[in-house]
Scaffold this active site. Structure first.
Site, PDB file in Angstrom:
ATOM      1  N   HIS A 136      37.054  36.473  39.045  1.00 13.04           N
ATOM      2  CA  HIS A 136      37.768  37.048  37.910  1.00 13.04           C
ATOM      3  C   HIS A 136      38.792  38.074  38.373  1.00 13.04           C
ATOM      4  O   HIS A 136      38.434  39.144  38.873  1.00 13.04           O
ATOM      5  CB  HIS A 136      36.745  37.709  36.975  1.00 13.04           C
ATOM      6  CG  HIS A 136      37.321  38.226  35.710  1.00 13.04           C
ATOM      7  ND1 HIS A 136      37.155  39.537  35.302  1.00 13.04           N
ATOM      8  CD2 HIS A 136      38.042  37.629  34.731  1.00 13.04           C
ATOM      9  CE1 HIS A 136      37.739  39.719  34.135  1.00 13.04           C
ATOM     10  NE2 HIS A 136      38.287  38.584  33.775  1.00 13.04           N
TER      11      HIS A 136
ATOM     12  N   HIS B 120      47.071  41.807  33.845  1.00 12.12           N
ATOM     13  CA  HIS B 120      46.231  41.500  32.688  1.00 12.12           C
ATOM     14  C   HIS B 120      46.766  42.122  31.410  1.00 12.12           C
ATOM     15  O   HIS B 120      46.937  41.442  30.395  1.00 12.12           O
ATOM     16  CB  HIS B 120      44.799  41.976  32.928  1.00 12.12           C
ATOM     17  CG  HIS B 120      43.895  41.733  31.767  1.00 12.12           C
ATOM     18  ND1 HIS B 120      43.703  42.653  30.751  1.00 12.12           N
ATOM     19  CD2 HIS B 120      43.147  40.659  31.432  1.00 12.12           C
ATOM     20  CE1 HIS B 120      42.882  42.153  29.857  1.00 12.12           C
ATOM     21  NE2 HIS B 120      42.522  40.943  30.246  1.00 12.12           N
TER      22      HIS B 120
END
Length: 253
Positions: free
Chosen positions: A17, A59
């Site tokens: 991740h 992100h």
């Protein structure tokens, strides 16, 4: 990467991740290299567009949380983004890490031939915009190692229109009654649920498999959660600790 399935797998793939984000600053080349060394099967990364239309790995919609800068990414040009320090917030040892360009990720994947890509496209993109990721992937010969996903159905549809042969995924936080129909309309091969879905709808993995859809669950970091996901037959586990998950799975084998 995993395609449509006929049933659950014995061992899920390890997806790092934002890289190995427990040991290096997320979504940086250092985290991606650490994921490769940890034995991850794939990288999960997030891409966004700068003000001048360049694709970078970040992100949030602002640079505040993971760099020494501030402001919305969409208001910054690439040259400004590349001046930012994306590592010091995590540890002084990572001072000087930069927000990666998508081109740098492609170079890294070409160097690590056993590492696949789970590419999250953040926000609504048009078909013209998503070609800024699909065309470089095709040119580099990486399309077969990539699944492109998004929470935004319109972005998944844009990926379909820009490159019908590129495998796609839909990210979800719930499992509405029309989910399979929605996935079929978008032509995805994966439906990737938040970890709480496994708790709230433990039969979801089975009926997604019955519909021919693979599943990558996110973001699981504890052994008890990995065990629950394995028991349900998920295809991939997205984790901040790919090193520990790879070791845990090897121990079970």
């Amino acid at each position: 990467m995993t395609g449509p399935l006929t049933g659950p797998v014995a061992r899920p793939r390890v997806v790092a991740h934002r890289g190995n984000s427990a040991v290096a600053p997320q979504n940086t080349l250092a985290a991606f290299e650490a994921a490769a060394r940890a034995g991850a099967d794939a990288l999960e990364i997030d891409v966004r567009l700068t003000a001048d239309g360049e694709v970078v790995v970040l992100h949030d919609d602002t640079v505040d949380a993971t760099t020494n800068g501030s402001g919305k990414l969409a208001d910054l040009e690439l040259r400004e983004v590349r001046l930012l320090d994306a590592g010091s917030w995590f540890s002084p040892a990572f001072a000087g890490q930069r927000v990666p360009t998508f081109g740098e990720v492609i170079d890294l994947l070409r160097a690590h031939k056993g590492l696949d890509l789970l590419l999250e496209v953040k926000g609504p993109w048009t078909a013209q915009e998503v070609r800024r990721v699909t065309e470089p992937l095709r040119a580099a010969g990486l399309a077969d190692r990539t699944v492109a996903q998004s929470f935004w159905p319109e972005t998944v549809a844009a990926l379909r229109d820009a490159d019908p042969g590129l495998r796609r995924g839909l990210l979800v936080t719930t499992t509405p009654d029309d989910l399979v129909e929605r996935c079929r309309e978008l032509g995805v091969v994966m439906c990737n649920p938040m970890g709480t879905v496994l708790r709230d709808a433990p039969d979801a993995v089975a009926w997604l498999h019955d519909a021919g859809l693979a599943t990558a669950v996110w973001t699981l970091n504890e052994p008890e959660h990995w065990a629950a996901a394995v028991a349900l037959g998920v295809d991939e586990i997205i984790t901040d600790r790919p090193d520990r998950l790879a070791g845990w799975l090897a121990g079970r084998d």
